[in-house]
Write a protein that holds these residues in place. Structure first.
Motif, PDB file in Angstrom:
ATOM      1  N   LEU A 123      -6.606 -25.343  47.895  1.00 16.12           N
ATOM      2  CA  LEU A 123      -7.310 -26.452  48.521  1.00 16.12           C
ATOM      3  C   LEU A 123      -7.737 -27.429  47.421  1.00 16.12           C
ATOM      4  O   LEU A 123      -8.774 -27.245  46.781  1.00 16.12           O
ATOM      5  CB  LEU A 123      -8.533 -25.937  49.280  1.00 16.12           C
ATOM      6  CG  LEU A 123      -8.236 -24.851  50.339  1.00 16.12           C
ATOM      7  CD1 LEU A 123      -9.471 -24.014  50.626  1.00 16.12           C
ATOM      8  CD2 LEU A 123      -7.716 -25.498  51.612  1.00 16.12           C
ATOM      9  N   ASN A 124      -6.901 -28.458  47.187  1.00 13.58           N
ATOM     10  CA  ASN A 124      -7.311 -29.447  46.191  1.00 13.58           C
ATOM     11  C   ASN A 124      -7.627 -30.803  46.817  1.00 13.58           C
ATOM     12  O   ASN A 124      -7.770 -31.788  46.121  1.00 13.58           O
ATOM     13  CB  ASN A 124      -6.283 -29.576  45.058  1.00 13.58           C
ATOM     14  CG  ASN A 124      -4.931 -30.077  45.527  1.00 13.58           C
ATOM     15  OD1 ASN A 124      -4.802 -30.654  46.602  1.00 13.58           O
ATOM     16  ND2 ASN A 124      -3.912 -29.852  44.716  1.00 13.58           N
ATOM     17  N   GLY A 125      -7.700 -30.815  48.144  1.00  9.72           N
ATOM     18  CA  GLY A 125      -8.359 -31.922  48.804  1.00  9.72           C
ATOM     19  C   GLY A 125      -7.517 -33.024  49.383  1.00  9.72           C
ATOM     20  O   GLY A 125      -7.965 -33.711  50.292  1.00  9.72           O
ATOM     21  N   ALA A 126      -6.297 -33.233  48.851  1.00 14.02           N
ATOM     22  CA  ALA A 126      -5.585 -34.428  49.283  1.00 14.02           C
ATOM     23  C   ALA A 126      -4.088 -34.213  49.295  1.00 14.02           C
ATOM     24  O   ALA A 126      -3.544 -33.428  48.515  1.00 14.02           O
ATOM     25  CB  ALA A 126      -5.922 -35.612  48.369  1.00 14.02           C
ATOM     26  N   GLY A 185      -8.422 -41.246  38.071  1.00 15.76           N
ATOM     27  CA  GLY A 185      -8.058 -40.740  39.394  1.00 15.76           C
ATOM     28  C   GLY A 185      -8.169 -39.250  39.547  1.00 15.76           C
ATOM     29  O   GLY A 185      -7.805 -38.709  40.599  1.00 15.76           O
ATOM     30  N   GLY A 186      -8.623 -38.540  38.524  1.00 16.71           N
ATOM     31  CA  GLY A 186      -8.780 -37.094  38.641  1.00 16.71           C
ATOM     32  C   GLY A 186      -9.703 -36.718  39.784  1.00 16.71           C
ATOM     33  O   GLY A 186     -10.754 -37.331  39.973  1.00 16.71           O
ATOM     34  N   GLY A 187      -9.292 -35.723  40.568  1.00 17.77           N
ATOM     35  CA  GLY A 187     -10.080 -35.299  41.712  1.00 17.77           C
ATOM     36  C   GLY A 187      -9.796 -36.081  42.975  1.00 17.77           C
ATOM     37  O   GLY A 187     -10.410 -35.817  44.014  1.00 17.77           O
ATOM     38  N   HIS A 229      -1.983 -37.436  42.443  1.00 12.79           N
ATOM     39  CA  HIS A 229      -0.948 -36.630  43.086  1.00 12.79           C
ATOM     40  C   HIS A 229       0.354 -36.608  42.295  1.00 12.79           C
ATOM     41  O   HIS A 229       0.927 -35.540  42.057  1.00 12.79           O
ATOM     42  CB  HIS A 229      -0.678 -37.154  44.494  1.00 12.79           C
ATOM     43  CG  HIS A 229       0.316 -36.350  45.268  1.00 12.79           C
ATOM     44  ND1 HIS A 229      -0.004 -35.131  45.838  1.00 12.79           N
ATOM     45  CD2 HIS A 229       1.625 -36.574  45.569  1.00 12.79           C
ATOM     46  CE1 HIS A 229       1.067 -34.641  46.450  1.00 12.79           C
ATOM     47  NE2 HIS A 229       2.072 -35.496  46.300  1.00 12.79           N
ATOM     48  N   GLN A 230       0.840 -37.765  41.873  1.00 15.51           N
ATOM     49  CA  GLN A 230       2.141 -37.813  41.200  1.00 15.51           C
ATOM     50  C   GLN A 230       1.971 -38.188  39.730  1.00 15.51           C
ATOM     51  O   GLN A 230       1.640 -37.347  38.909  1.00 15.51           O
ATOM     52  CB  GLN A 230       3.073 -38.775  41.949  1.00 15.51           C
ATOM     53  CG  GLN A 230       3.473 -38.244  43.317  1.00 15.51           C
ATOM     54  CD  GLN A 230       4.365 -39.203  44.087  1.00 15.51           C
ATOM     55  OE1 GLN A 230       4.174 -40.411  44.063  1.00 15.51           O
ATOM     56  NE2 GLN A 230       5.344 -38.660  44.794  1.00 15.51           N
ATOM     57  N   VAL A 231       2.239 -39.423  39.378  1.00 10.20           N
ATOM     58  CA  VAL A 231       2.152 -39.871  37.980  1.00 10.20           C
ATOM     59  C   VAL A 231       0.933 -40.782  37.881  1.00 10.20           C
ATOM     60  O   VAL A 231       1.010 -41.969  38.226  1.00 10.20           O
ATOM     61  CB  VAL A 231       3.440 -40.609  37.566  1.00 10.20           C
ATOM     62  CG1 VAL A 231       3.369 -41.057  36.116  1.00 10.20           C
ATOM     63  CG2 VAL A 231       4.658 -39.714  37.794  1.00 10.20           C
ATOM     64  N   PRO A 232      -0.201 -40.269  37.440  1.00 11.78           N
ATOM     65  CA  PRO A 232      -1.449 -41.032  37.573  1.00 11.78           C
ATOM     66  C   PRO A 232      -1.587 -42.217  36.621  1.00 11.78           C
ATOM     67  O   PRO A 232      -2.307 -43.165  36.928  1.00 11.78           O
ATOM     68  CB  PRO A 232      -2.532 -39.990  37.294  1.00 11.78           C
ATOM     69  CG  PRO A 232      -1.859 -38.910  36.527  1.00 11.78           C
ATOM     70  CD  PRO A 232      -0.440 -38.887  36.987  1.00 11.78           C
ATOM     71  N   LEU A 233      -0.930 -42.184  35.459  1.00 10.17           N
ATOM     72  CA  LEU A 233      -1.041 -43.280  34.500  1.00 10.17           C
ATOM     73  C   LEU A 233       0.329 -43.917  34.277  1.00 10.17           C
ATOM     74  O   LEU A 233       1.336 -43.217  34.180  1.00 10.17           O
ATOM     75  CB  LEU A 233      -1.601 -42.774  33.169  1.00 10.17           C
ATOM     76  CG  LEU A 233      -3.065 -42.303  33.200  1.00 10.17           C
ATOM     77  CD1 LEU A 233      -3.440 -41.642  31.887  1.00 10.17           C
ATOM     78  CD2 LEU A 233      -3.999 -43.461  33.501  1.00 10.17           C
ATOM     79  N   PRO A 253     -10.106 -29.154  41.827  1.00 10.88           N
ATOM     80  CA  PRO A 253      -9.914 -30.603  41.968  1.00 10.88           C
ATOM     81  C   PRO A 253      -8.446 -30.991  41.899  1.00 10.88           C
ATOM     82  O   PRO A 253      -7.655 -30.362  41.195  1.00 10.88           O
ATOM     83  CB  PRO A 253     -10.682 -31.183  40.774  1.00 10.88           C
ATOM     84  CG  PRO A 253     -11.577 -30.083  40.299  1.00 10.88           C
ATOM     85  CD  PRO A 253     -10.879 -28.805  40.622  1.00 10.88           C
ATOM     86  N   LYS A 254      -8.097 -32.021  42.619  1.00 12.55           N
ATOM     87  CA  LYS A 254      -6.751 -32.593  42.534  1.00 12.55           C
ATOM     88  C   LYS A 254      -6.544 -33.130  41.116  1.00 12.55           C
ATOM     89  O   LYS A 254      -7.337 -33.920  40.615  1.00 12.55           O
ATOM     90  CB  LYS A 254      -6.604 -33.721  43.547  1.00 12.55           C
ATOM     91  CG  LYS A 254      -5.206 -34.294  43.683  1.00 12.55           C
ATOM     92  CD  LYS A 254      -4.402 -33.503  44.679  1.00 12.55           C
ATOM     93  CE  LYS A 254      -3.109 -34.199  45.039  1.00 12.55           C
ATOM     94  NZ  LYS A 254      -2.336 -33.417  46.020  1.00 12.55           N
TER      95      LYS A 254
END
Length: 768
Positions: A193-196, A285-287, A292-296, A275-276
């Motif tokens: 369960l990481n929320g999203a 965007g952590g959490g 989800h994919q490539v955050p930076l 956390p996601k």
């Protein structure tokens, strides 16, 4: 080897997280020994960061469990898009380099999502993998399939909270009712369960712990909650939880295996909250779903370098990429490492089935059409014998959506029961805790169970109503890709083929109607690689026996067999059926009227009912058009119609001409949609001379003859079309066509008036 402390475990996870992130972004400077520059980045960063830290957390925890308990464990990863995490662990445990000693750490990191390297999802090229996880929903069913009949195996299954929203996963939570604590292993689900999801909250992560515990307790589970936000030492909490769960599993198995088990075995599971993108700074965007994919992006080079350096790779890896020695302290013994469990390369464990000889079960056919039998009923007796022959080995199962008896395969239930491990409160038949028939009203579960069972070295059969096999179209698409890629991996050993036996076909419905008339699963199989797909349409009981024996002896295939269940005329004795099935196609000289000269027209057929109608059409032409030279050809292996370069089973040009001529019209009666035959014939000369009759999407609850007429597939339609299509007969045969169509309509009117087919249809028998 010293016992690792939680600090070492944290360092191990930190190494895994770093490698996971590096695989998404880096092509060079993989350990950041110099300042990060744009040329060090991949031109197309691909991957899914959000789930990777959670997978690394679970993998690390399982390493500890296996190390402490020496429990052989197979990991099934539902979020297969978290492949970098699995690769990272395989690198640290040495499995990658065991299989490819030339692979460097740079090769691993650069090769992820890189042309010629590893794909972005888990795949057969990855050690320890039996489930790709690309199409979500099937991990848990696959895990149960792997656990059946392997009493010493623990199958840990990571289920993503997005995946948990799918229908197949919802049904899979109830697979625990089919798991025998005595003869089977155990499944330990970890609901992550990481929320999203990609861009919105997940249903399960939005539920409170109390709601989740109540929900899964109602489904027969004993949930443990691990929330990394509620503890200063998540690794210690997970280790304690895994130990408790394993002790609970061991107690259940010990109690039942000593004969002391009663009531309902309630198995443990883990509800993991993390956390996601755990470890990604919140400002990036952590959490949130942004991880989800490539955050930076590449233009955030400074931020990316700061994030990657936060893992301090210089403290974890030597200059040459080798991990520091202490990181190996968390690993189990080499033979127990998750990437090396033999069940993940099940071909290593597969044994050939002790297939019974066919003579004892074959139908005696003194002359064509002079015997009556049910094709599936006859094969059911043979399959029951196979069940008895594998009673001690327990490596053959039947997965079926509650249709075994309906499809006339009930003889199997005289050899084994229907598996069910919970107490039964109502009247039931043929039920047993250790039964090897799995019946559940979910084609998805049957497919997932069978995939897990086959890929871990066993054998099985999936009987199903033909119309509803298409429910698993997506799953068979993924499995066909898995087999195709596995065949290109040198260290993957062959596994037993996935065998479908589709019956209750649409041409002979009883109390069902239009909804149960749909032969489209066959068309889906035609789109698969020729190295994988096989399609068989045996015309009678003996040919079905021969076909099933062949399919159950084969490996690395998806075999589709379509056969009727109702009693019908038998055409071939066993020896003839063996020759016919070996060739895949053949001329039935006894049914035709050609002499030494070439035929005027070919009547071809594929499928049980089309064969009856074609032979009956030839019978009609003997009487209505005695001068017409007719050749009758039956096709049992549909893909023999392909060209040799289109499919390995394709006939060469000479063989094809021997059956179908070179310039004569061919009236082809086909079991399914006509487009399937046209597709297979692509590349043959003069394909326009093939006039295919088949299912035209016309149907209802009606008589068999009316259904055939509605789709222009009756014997009268075939015979009339043969006259129309033959040069020189189209004009002078006009009266014959009119007579045939008139008789067809007369018999159809009888069905509408009386509610049943005329005895001219139901009692018809072949005669020369």
């Amino acid at each position: 080897m010293p016992t690792p402390n939680t600090e070492t475990t944290r360092r191990y996870r930190r190494a895994c997280d770093y490698l996971s992130a590096a695989m998404i972004y880096l092509r060079d400077n993989v350990l950041l020994r110099e300042q990060l520059r744009e040329e060090h980045l991949k031109p197309r960063p691909l991957g899914h960061w959000g789930t990777c830290p959670g997978i690394n957390f679970v993998y690390s925890g399982l390493n500890g469990l296996v190390r402490r308990r020496r429990q052989r464990t197979l990991l099934v990863t539902g979020p297969g898009h978290g492949a970098p995490a699995i690769h990272a662990n395989l690198w640290l445990e040495g499995t990658h380099t065991e299989l490819d000693p030339t692979m460097s750490l740079t090769d691993l990191i650069r090769g992820f999502s890189w042309p010629g390297g590893f794909p972005s999802h888990l795949s057969p090229e990855v050690p320890g993998v039996i489930h790709e996880g690309g199409e979500l929903g099937y991990a848990l069913a696959t895990a149960f399939g792997a656990a059946f009949d392997d009493p010493d195996l623990l199958v840990a299954c990571i289920v993503g909270d997005g995946e948990a929203e799918t229908g197949p996963t919802a049904g899979s939570w109830h697979a625990n009712k089919f798991l025998d604590p005595v003869t089977c292993g155990a499944v330990l689900p970890v609901l992550h369960l990481n929320g999203a999801k990609i861009s919105s909250p997940t249903v399960y992560a939005s539920m409170s712990d109390e709601e989740l515990v109540a929900y899964f307790h109602g489904a027969g589970w004993s949930p443990y909650v691990v929330d990394v936000a509620d503890t200063a030492d998540p690794d210690a909490l997970l280790a304690e939880t895994f130990d408790l769960a394993h002790s609970e599993i061991s107690a259940i198995q010990r109690r039942w295996r000593c004969g002391e088990g009663e009531g309902r075995p309630i198995w443990p599971m883990v509800l993991l909250r993390s956390p996601k993108g755990w470890g990604l700074p919140t400002e990036y965007g952590g959490g949130t779903f942004h991880a989800h994919q490539v955050p930076l992006d590449a233009d955030q080079l400074t931020e990316l370098e700061a994030w990657l350096r936060s893992y301090r790779p210089e403290e974890l890896f030597h200059e040459d990429g080798r991990p520091h020695d202490d990181l190996r302290e968390v690993l189990p013994a080499e033979e127990l490492r998750l990437g090396r469990v033999p069940q993940a390369n099940g071909g290593q464990l597969r044994q050939d089935l002790p297939l019974p000889e066919l003579e004892k079960f074959a139908v005696e056919v003194p002359e064509p059409g002079r015997a009556t039998a049910s094709a599936t009923g006859t094969t059911g007796e043979w399959l029951a014998e196979l069940m008895r022959a594998t009673e001690q080995r327990r490596d053959f199962r039947v997965m079926c959506p509650d249709e075994l008896e309906s499809n006339k395969l009930d003889a199997i239930l005289e050899a084994t029961g229907r598996a069910f491990s919970w107490p039964l409160t109502e009247y039931s038949e043929h039920m047993s805790r250790d039964g090897r028939v799995l019946e559940v009203l979910s084609e998805h579960l049957c497919q997932g169970w069978l995939q897990g069972y086959l890929l871990t070295g066993r054998h099985g059969l999936f009987p199903c109503y033909e119309a509803f096999a298409s429910i698993v179209d997506g799953m068979v698409n993924q499995y066909a890709k898995f087999l195709k890629m596995a065949g290109e991996v040198p260290w993957r050993e062959p596994v037993a083929s996935l065998n479908y036996l589709l019956s209750s076909e649409g041409w002979r419905q009883e109390h069902n109607g239009y909804s149960h008339q749909g032969p489209g699963f066959l068309n889906n199989l035609l789109t698969k690689k020729s190295s994988v797909s096989r399609i068989y349409l045996p015309p009678d009981a003996n040919s079905l026996l021969v076909t099933m024996r062949h399919c159950l002896a084969s490996t690395d295939r998806i075999n589709l067999v379509v056969a009727g269940k109702n009693p019908g005329p038998q055409w071939l004795d066993l020896a003839e059926a063996q020759r016919h099935c070996r060739a895949g196609v053949g001329t039935w000289e006894w049914a035709g009227t050609e002499t030494d000269s070439d035929a005027d027209v070919v009547l071809a057929c594929a499928g049980g009912i089309p064969t009856v109608e074609t032979v009956a059409a030839a019978w009609l032409l003997r009487r209505h058009a005695p001068g017409l030279r007719v050749r009758v050809v039956n096709v049992v292996d549909l893909l023999t119609l392909s060209t040799p370069d289109g499919h390995p089973h394709g006939m060469d040009s000479e063989e094809f001409a021997e059956c179908f001529g070179t310039d004569v019209p061919v009236v082809f009666a086909f079991h399914g949609y006509p487009s399937a035959v046209h597709e297979v014939l692509h590349g043959r000369p003069e394909p326009s001379r093939f006039h295919v009759h088949g299912y035209l999407e016309e149907g209802t609850t009606t008589t068999p003859f009316d259904l055939l007429v509605s789709n222009r597939m009756s014997r009268y339609d075939l015979a009339a079309d043969a006259v129309r299509r033959t040069p020189g007969w189209s004009s002078r045969g006009g009266g014959i066509v009119q007579e045939l169509i008139g008789k067809r309509d007369e018999l159809r009117d009888y069905a509408y008036r009386e509610g049943k087919d005329s005895e001219e249809i139901t009692d018809w028998e072949w005669s020369a």
